[in-house]
Structure formats: structure tokens, C-alpha cells
Design an enzyme around this catalytic site. Sequence first.
Site, PDB file in Angstrom:
ATOM      1  N   GLU A  44       0.844  -1.210   0.000  1.00 23.96           N
ATOM      2  CA  GLU A  44       0.000   0.000   0.000  1.00 23.96           C
ATOM      3  C   GLU A  44       0.874   1.253   0.000  1.00 23.96           C
ATOM      4  O   GLU A  44       0.593   2.223  -0.708  1.00 23.96           O
ATOM      5  CB  GLU A  44      -0.927  -0.024   1.222  1.00 23.96           C
ATOM      6  CG  GLU A  44      -1.908  -1.181   1.139  1.00 23.96           C
ATOM      7  CD  GLU A  44      -2.919  -1.203   2.282  1.00 23.96           C
ATOM      8  OE1 GLU A  44      -2.490  -1.311   3.447  1.00 23.96           O
ATOM      9  OE2 GLU A  44      -4.120  -1.098   2.009  1.00 23.96           O
ATOM     10  N   GLU A  97      -3.241 -10.243   3.780  1.00 19.39           N
ATOM     11  CA  GLU A  97      -4.280  -9.894   4.760  1.00 19.39           C
ATOM     12  C   GLU A  97      -5.272 -11.029   4.981  1.00 19.39           C
ATOM     13  O   GLU A  97      -5.665 -11.312   6.120  1.00 19.39           O
ATOM     14  CB  GLU A  97      -5.033  -8.630   4.311  1.00 19.39           C
ATOM     15  CG  GLU A  97      -4.308  -7.333   4.615  1.00 19.39           C
ATOM     16  CD  GLU A  97      -3.275  -6.939   3.561  1.00 19.39           C
ATOM     17  OE1 GLU A  97      -2.913  -7.784   2.708  1.00 19.39           O
ATOM     18  OE2 GLU A  97      -2.818  -5.788   3.604  1.00 19.39           O
TER      19      GLU A  97
HETATM   20  C1  1HE Z   1       7.149  -7.727  12.195  1.00 24.79           C
HETATM   21  C2  1HE Z   1       6.429  -7.733  10.992  1.00 24.79           C
HETATM   22  C3  1HE Z   1       5.150  -7.122  10.992  1.00 24.79           C
HETATM   23  C4  1HE Z   1       8.282  -8.759  10.662  1.00 24.79           C
HETATM   24  N1  1HE Z   1       4.722  -6.570  12.145  1.00 24.79           N
HETATM   25  N2  1HE Z   1       6.675  -7.169  13.300  1.00 24.79           N
HETATM   26  N3  1HE Z   1       2.404  -8.235   6.978  1.00 24.79           N
HETATM   27  C5  1HE Z   1       2.690  -9.552   6.911  1.00 24.79           C
HETATM   28  O1  1HE Z   1       1.863 -10.426   7.017  1.00 24.79           O
HETATM   29  C6  1HE Z   1       4.166  -9.895   6.744  1.00 24.79           C
HETATM   30  C7  1HE Z   1       4.706 -10.357   8.069  1.00 24.79           C
HETATM   31  N4  1HE Z   1       6.142 -10.594   8.019  1.00 24.79           N
HETATM   32  C8  1HE Z   1       6.697 -11.665   7.415  1.00 24.79           C
HETATM   33  O2  1HE Z   1       6.026 -12.446   6.733  1.00 24.79           O
HETATM   34  C9  1HE Z   1       8.166 -11.842   7.558  1.00 24.79           C
HETATM   35  O3  1HE Z   1       8.584 -11.151   8.720  1.00 24.79           O
HETATM   36  C10 1HE Z   1       9.002 -11.340   6.359  1.00 24.79           C
HETATM   37  C11 1HE Z   1       8.767 -12.273   5.173  1.00 24.79           C
HETATM   38  C12 1HE Z   1       8.641  -9.900   5.968  1.00 24.79           C
HETATM   39  C13 1HE Z   1      10.493 -11.341   6.739  1.00 24.79           C
HETATM   40  O4  1HE Z   1      10.853 -12.612   7.194  1.00 24.79           O
HETATM   41  P1  1HE Z   1      12.218 -12.774   8.034  1.00 24.79           P
HETATM   42  O5  1HE Z   1      12.424 -14.232   8.270  1.00 24.79           O
HETATM   43  O6  1HE Z   1      13.301 -12.015   7.369  1.00 24.79           O
HETATM   44  O7  1HE Z   1      11.964 -12.003   9.431  1.00 24.79           O
HETATM   45  P2  1HE Z   1      11.131 -12.495  10.715  1.00 24.79           P
HETATM   46  O8  1HE Z   1      12.000 -13.394  11.534  1.00 24.79           O
HETATM   47  O9  1HE Z   1       9.800 -12.998  10.342  1.00 24.79           O
HETATM   48  O10 1HE Z   1      10.919 -11.124  11.479  1.00 24.79           O
HETATM   49  C14 1HE Z   1      12.029 -10.385  12.008  1.00 24.79           C
HETATM   50  C15 1HE Z   1      11.458  -9.439  13.039  1.00 24.79           C
HETATM   51  O11 1HE Z   1      10.589  -8.512  12.391  1.00 24.79           O
HETATM   52  C16 1HE Z   1      10.609 -10.146  14.102  1.00 24.79           C
HETATM   53  O12 1HE Z   1      10.720  -9.405  15.291  1.00 24.79           O
HETATM   54  P3  1HE Z   1      11.619  -9.976  16.517  1.00 24.79           P
HETATM   55  O13 1HE Z   1      11.468  -8.954  17.583  1.00 24.79           O
HETATM   56  O14 1HE Z   1      11.054 -11.318  16.846  1.00 24.79           O
HETATM   57  O15 1HE Z   1      13.014 -10.054  15.956  1.00 24.79           O
HETATM   58  C17 1HE Z   1       9.197  -9.973  13.558  1.00 24.79           C
HETATM   59  O16 1HE Z   1       8.207 -10.037  14.554  1.00 24.79           O
HETATM   60  C18 1HE Z   1       9.303  -8.579  12.980  1.00 24.79           C
HETATM   61  N5  1HE Z   1       8.289  -8.364  11.952  1.00 24.79           N
HETATM   62  N6  1HE Z   1       7.151  -8.395  10.054  1.00 24.79           N
HETATM   63  C19 1HE Z   1       5.483  -6.594  13.254  1.00 24.79           C
HETATM   64  N7  1HE Z   1       4.397  -7.041   9.888  1.00 24.79           N
HETATM   65  C20 1HE Z   1      -3.518  -0.793   7.373  1.00 24.79           C
HETATM   66  S1  1HE Z   1      -3.864  -2.407   7.167  1.00 24.79           S
HETATM   67  C21 1HE Z   1      -2.443  -3.150   6.508  1.00 24.79           C
HETATM   68  C22 1HE Z   1      -2.554  -4.631   6.675  1.00 24.79           C
HETATM   69  C23 1HE Z   1      -1.244  -5.339   6.512  1.00 24.79           C
HETATM   70  O17 1HE Z   1      -0.220  -4.773   6.308  1.00 24.79           O
HETATM   71  S2  1HE Z   1      -1.328  -7.048   6.670  1.00 24.79           S
HETATM   72  C24 1HE Z   1       0.241  -7.600   6.209  1.00 24.79           C
HETATM   73  C25 1HE Z   1       1.148  -7.696   7.370  1.00 24.79           C
END
Ligand code: 1HE
Length: 273
Positions: free
Chosen positions: A127, A147
Site C-alpha cells: 500500500e 491480509e
Molecule cells: C514484524 C512484521 C510485521 C516482521 N509486524 N513485526 N504483513 C505480513 O503479514 C508480513 C509479516 N512478516 C513476514 O512475513 C516476515 O517477517 C518477512 C517475510 C517480511 C520477513 O521474514 P524474516 O524471516 O526475514 O523475518 P522475521 O523473523 O519474520 O521477522 C524479524 C522481526 O521482524 C521479528 O521481530 P523480533 O522482535 O522477533 O526479531 C518480527 O516479529 C518482525 N516483523 N514483520 C510486526 N508485519 C492498514 S492495514 C495493513 C494490513 C497489513 O499490512 S497485513 C500484512 C502484514
Amino acid sequence: MPVSRHSIADLVAMPFDYITLRAEDRVLVATLNRAAKRNALDRQFVEELYDLFHAIEGSEVRAVVVAAEGDHFCAGLDLVEHHREDRSATDFMYICRRWHSAFDRIQHCGVPVIGALKGAVVGGGLELATAFHIRVADTSAYFALPEGQRGIFTGGGATVRVARLVGEGRMIDMMLTGRVYSGEEAVAVGLCQYLVDADECEARAIKIAHRAAENPPLSNFAITSGIAHIGNMPSADAFFAEAFIAGITNTQEDSKERLAAFTNKTAPKTVKP
Ligand code: 1HE
């Protein structure tokens, strides 16, 4: 020419936690730097984006590049913050309204905004990217709207901006099935305009920004905002608005100089690439 409220130096000095700024001549390079959280957008991040692009409007900046620290451009909504805050429907509606305001400021800041995209460009990250005017993907980039899988819905403008770029059918498929597009596919479906090698993305985005910044500011204002607004209008109104914008833009001082150069045969020609 808009009145300049901020110099580039003023903008570069703005104190943000999640955005690093530098100037390359009159191109401002804004780097998302919450890489430890994959540049997920929490409440503060969205406010910083709003403040930055609000300040850019009417400034001496002529184009903006948005790049990212780390391997991923942006993982979208901060799901952890969202979960922990246990928001009510009303709370989240207001969160979405701030996202819409911030991304509108990006799209309508008056100068071209070029995204240098890599890794995950997902959910709210997509977005954000679709509020830019030009998207350059590198070969590591991938695009999705997870989502549906997360049990939520888009709230940062995808129903308008993503649907407009790829069409409703593709967007519904992305949301229902979690389909992920590669950079190559993203260019094919119209999500991105350029695909480059992984180590070239930011440099290419900056090059494109410099090229666009050579156009007169009024022309870029008309292009970056006018086309989107006109797209919302019925044809008769659109033709009226187009004539009005062209009346102003095509008679500006900067265009006279360029048209004189063409007439005198000193201007570059449009040639086959
Ligand atoms: C996060 C987020 C997040 C990572 N919110 N903390 N978005 C998603 O569904 C995508 C969610 N994220 C992922 O699928 C993966 O993190 C990635 C593919 C982007 C990257 O994977 P990777 O293996 O490099 O990283 P990781 O181990 O999953 O995450 C590293 C850290 O980033 C970890 O935090 P830590 O404190 O445990 O180290 C994760 O929690 C953090 N992290 N993504 C919060 N999204 C206005 S409405 C909009 C609606 C949406 O956007 S829905 C889509 C959300």
C-alpha cells in the site's frame, strides 16, 4: 513555481527515528530504517511518513526516492503492535484514516516519488509502495497481500491504488489465495515499472528521480497529481479538467523556453530507444 517553505537542508535535518534522509542535489533520498522489524509500519512510522511528505510539499525538493535498510522494503502493518493494543473497531478505523492521510500526502506531495523496492513488499508495504509514482523492483522483490491469511483486510488504500494498477480480479486473487508476485510478474501486471539487478535498485531509482527532476516543477505537479484525480472523473469532467491543467501548464514560462528550443532546432528529439 511553488513558494519554497523548506530547503533540502531543512528536510535532511528533520529528526525521525525510522527514516534516514540525505540529499543528492535536489533529490531527497528517504531510507526506511526499521530493518530489525522488516520496516513494519507502527503508529509512529506512519506519523513520520506524514510529517516528512507534508514538509516536502512546496519545498525545494524536486524528486524523492524511498529506499529501505535491510533485506525487505516493508512488511506492512505492525502486526505485533496491532495485536498487543487490542484495538477496537473505532480505534482501527482512525489508524486507517492516518494511513490514508499519510499515503495521500506521498501521492500528492507535488513532486515525483520513486520507490526502490526489494525483498518483501507486502500488505501495508505494498500500500505504501503504490502511493509512489514510479516503482523500481530488484530481483529480490516480491509482492503480496497476505491480509486474508492473517484474518484481516487492507486498510491503507490498496482497494483503490492496488486495484487500479492490477485490476480488481488480480487483487481479489492476491487476497484470497495469498498469491505472491515476483518482480518480473509485478512488472508484467503493472505493479512496477522497472526491474533491475539487486545491487542496482537504489542507484537506478535515483537516476530516474534526477531525470524526472529535470522537468519543470509545474509539469511534474500536473503529472503526479493530475492523472490520479482525472482518473476519478467521468469523461466529460475529465476532459474539462485536462484542458484546464493543460491551459496552465502548457503556457508556463518554463515551457516557452523549451518550445523555443524545439522551434530553433536546439532541443533533443524523441528517438527510438
Ligand atoms: C514484524 C512484521 C510485521 C516482521 N509486524 N513485526 N504483513 C505480513 O503479514 C508480513 C509479516 N512478516 C513476514 O512475513 C516476515 O517477517 C518477512 C517475510 C517480511 C520477513 O521474514 P524474516 O524471516 O526475514 O523475518 P522475521 O523473523 O519474520 O521477522 C524479524 C522481526 O521482524 C521479528 O521481530 P523480533 O522482535 O522477533 O526479531 C518480527 O516479529 C518482525 N516483523 N514483520 C510486526 N508485519 C492498514 S492495514 C495493513 C494490513 C497489513 O499490512 S497485513 C500484512 C502484514
